[in-house]
Design an enzyme around this catalytic site. Structure first.
Site, PDB file in Angstrom:
ATOM      1  N   ASP A 188       1.065  -1.163  -0.324  1.00 20.49           N
ATOM      2  CA  ASP A 188      -0.169   0.142   0.112  1.00 20.49           C
ATOM      3  C   ASP A 188       0.637   1.438  -0.035  1.00 20.49           C
ATOM      4  OD1 ASP A 188      -2.587   1.234   0.552  1.00 20.49           O
ATOM      5  OD2 ASP A 188      -1.482   2.002   2.036  1.00 20.49           O
TER       6      ASP A 188
ATOM      7  N   GLU B 137       1.545  -0.608  -5.518  1.00 24.70           N
ATOM      8  CA  GLU B 137       0.002   0.449  -5.375  1.00 24.70           C
ATOM      9  C   GLU B 137       1.489   1.115  -5.432  1.00 24.70           C
ATOM     10  OE1 GLU B 137      -3.411   2.338  -3.530  1.00 24.70           O
ATOM     11  OE2 GLU B 137      -1.294   2.317  -1.905  1.00 24.70           O
TER      12      GLU B 137
END
Length: 572
Positions: free
Chosen positions: A214, A271
């Site tokens: 993330d 990401e």
């Protein structure tokens, strides 16, 4: 149409990476299945539905965060990396999930959130308690300037400064790219980095197949912490201009890979917002930091920026095609990509990409499934996507749970949008759209649980659209996804669909068309008008309509019709 689901498996050849032929399914645990009727989905609920996932055909699960957390940002604010949040279950439940998934030959990856922690993490609490604590250097603390924050950086959630004053400590601030409850970790501190690596290896040693990582391009901040030119009425500027994909990030990511993932042959899905295509060799090349990345250049076509989605863009299909193919060709030239339509941060794809409401149904769902599932790269299915779930509609901003929805609403108001327009923007793009409970049946609470009010309200159409109504319908969206997975992984077309090169094809403006390998072609009409194709198929493999209008030399695609065809090798 030929039934390919039950055909014998075909041996695959190609690159050595095991994760290239996986099909991932993202689970948002709070909204998947509530086993104990407390309104929140949990790990035992996931265990209960493993046979469902096996029947669908997926081979790997991506679990959104289940770590201990106060849930300010739905688990992306972690207070203990090595504990399970009690609302989801226990570590024993997680170990059971791992064992039962392994028995079904399903791998599991988890979210890795290492740009920031929760403000309730013991490290941050120790840092607040004592300015001389070694944990003070685990985070980013700076003195204020002229009675205010250290600079004019705006939080990535769209409203307010990315600095919050330390309680009880005059003129001292801590930094957070996201919410104030998510203080950023200080990656400049070698001791912090080693602590993070130890935690990652602990999870991999438990048998995880890898991680979706993330906000990883935010871990490097410009160390001058200088003010920037404002870009809004609030006098602030986007924090990402000084904190996203900044010089020096490469050293951190190289060390991270060598200290953790590389040792375990782990799959890593970055990401990687802010990464430019000329940087792809560093990220996903042969010696890249990650196995693959999510590319948001085309996924965010409807908004001015990923964090300021109250600024809507009226995109066109040609623009979408250009972005999609630019992404696919850039990634193909370098490495491997992770293909997706939806995730926990995106609205439902039918509501987003199907512009004509008449086709925001099974036809539209199958068209989009064909479009993205046949692209080159590893496909990711987000829960509910495979049954065609759509956006919810909320009448009041207070009905939203998502913190960024509230921030974007307030920012839109501050920028001069009327309340009605601001609410419409939030309804279109809110992260709550993908987080509504899974629609298992037409029973109480869509079968999500036994009657306790779910943590987030259901989408309005759950009684008509749910797994129970689709499972035995051969024409359902669910069974279409089963067929797509079977085609990709267990058919005579698998080699082309997994490893075959992708090349755009000439087609009408509103038709997305591309070749895979030597003999497969995909055509998807993303308009409400009939479109003519000058193509002669050798065989029709997949069609989201019951019929296909065809002459000796042409095909007529109905509105939102999508086909996968076989042609003679090197044919046009």
């Amino acid at each position: 149409m030929q039934n390919l689901i039950d055909q014998p498996k075909v041996a695959l050849t190609g690159p050595k990476y095991w994760w290239q032929k996986e099909v991932f399914y993202q689970i948002y645990p709070a909204s998947f299945k509530d086993s104990n009727n407390d309104g929140i989905g949990d790990i035992p609920g996931i265990i209960e539905k493993l046979p469902y996932l096996k029947n669908l055909g997926i081979t790997a699960i991506w679990l959104s965060p289940i770590y201990q957390s106060p849930m300010v940002d739905n688990g992306y604010d972690i207070s203990d990396y090595q504990a399970i949040n009690p609302s989801f279950g226990t570590m024993a439940d997680f170990d059971t999930l791992m064992a039962k998934a392994k028995a079904l030959d399903i791998k599991i990856i988890m979210d890795l959130v290492i740009n920031h922690t929760s403000d309730q993490h013991r490290w941050f609490q120790a840092a607040l308690k004592d300015p001389n604590s070694p944990y003070r250097d685990y985070y980013i603390f700076k003195p204020g300037v002229n009675g205010g924050p250290p600079n004019n950086w705006r939080s990535n959630f769209g409203k307010g400064s990315s600095w919050t004053e330390v309680p009880g400590e005059a003129n001292m601030y801590y930094h957070h790219v996201f919410s104030p409850q998510q203080p950023d970790l200080n990656w400049e501190n070698p001791k912090l980095r080693q602590t993070i690596y130890h935690m990652i290896n602990w999870w991999l040693d438990k048998g995880l197949a890898g991680f979706r990582i993330d906000a990883i391009t935010f871990i490097k901040k410009d160390q001058d912490f200088a003010a920037i030119t404002p870009d809004g009425q609030d006098g602030l500027g986007k924090v990402k201009r000084k904190t996203e994909n900044r010089p020096g990030l490469d050293a951190f990511l190289t060390e991270l890979k060598q200290a953790t993932f590389q040792k375990h042959d782990a799959v890593t899905v970055g990401e990687a917002s802010g990464v430019q295509y000329d940087q792809l060799p560093q990220f996903i090349g042969k010696k890249g930091y990650f196995s693959m990345i999510f590319d948001f250049h085309y996924a965010d076509i409807d908004v001015a920026s990923g964090s300021e989605w109250y600024k809507r863009i009226d995109w066109t299909v040609p623009e979408f095609k250009a972005l999609l193919f630019k992404s696919q060709l850039a990634i193909q030239a370098t490495g491997w990509g992770a293909n997706f339509l939806e995730n926990h941060d995106q609205p439902r794809s039918i509501s987003k990409y199907i512009r004509d409401p008449k086709y925001q149904n099974t036809i539209g769902a199958k068209a989009l499934a064909t479009l993205y599932f046949c692209l080159r790269g590893t496909p990711f299915i987000y829960q509910g996507q495979e049954i065609g779930m759509v956006n919810a509609l909320r009448q009041d901003i207070n009905a939203f749970n998502d913190v960024s929805s509230h921030d974007n609403y307030q920012r839109a108001i501050a920028e001069g949008y009327g309340a009605k327009v601001a609410l419409a923007c939030v309804n279109q793009r809110s992260r709550d759209n993908s987080r509504t409970p899974f629609q298992w049946s037409a029973g109480v609470n869509a079968g999500f649980n036994q009657g306790h009010q779910p943590w987030l309200g259901l989408a309005q159409n759950w009684q008509q659209l749910n797994y129970q109504t689709e499972k035995d319908d051969p024409a359902s969206t669910f069974n279409f996804y089963r067929q797509l997975i079977a085609l990709r992984n267990h058919s005579q077309f698998s080699a082309d669909l997994i490893y075959g090169a992708i090349a755009p094809l000439t087609a009408p403006d509103d038709v997305v068309a591309y070749r895979r390998g030597d003999s497969l072609q995909v055509y998807v009409n993303l308009s409400s008008d009939q479109q003519t194709l000058n193509v002669t198929p050798k065989a029709l493999i997949l069609n989201n309509y019951d019929t296909l209008i065809q002459t000796d030399q042409t095909i007529e695609l109905k509105p939102y019709q999508a086909i996968l065809i076989e042609v003679d090798e090197h044919g046009n």
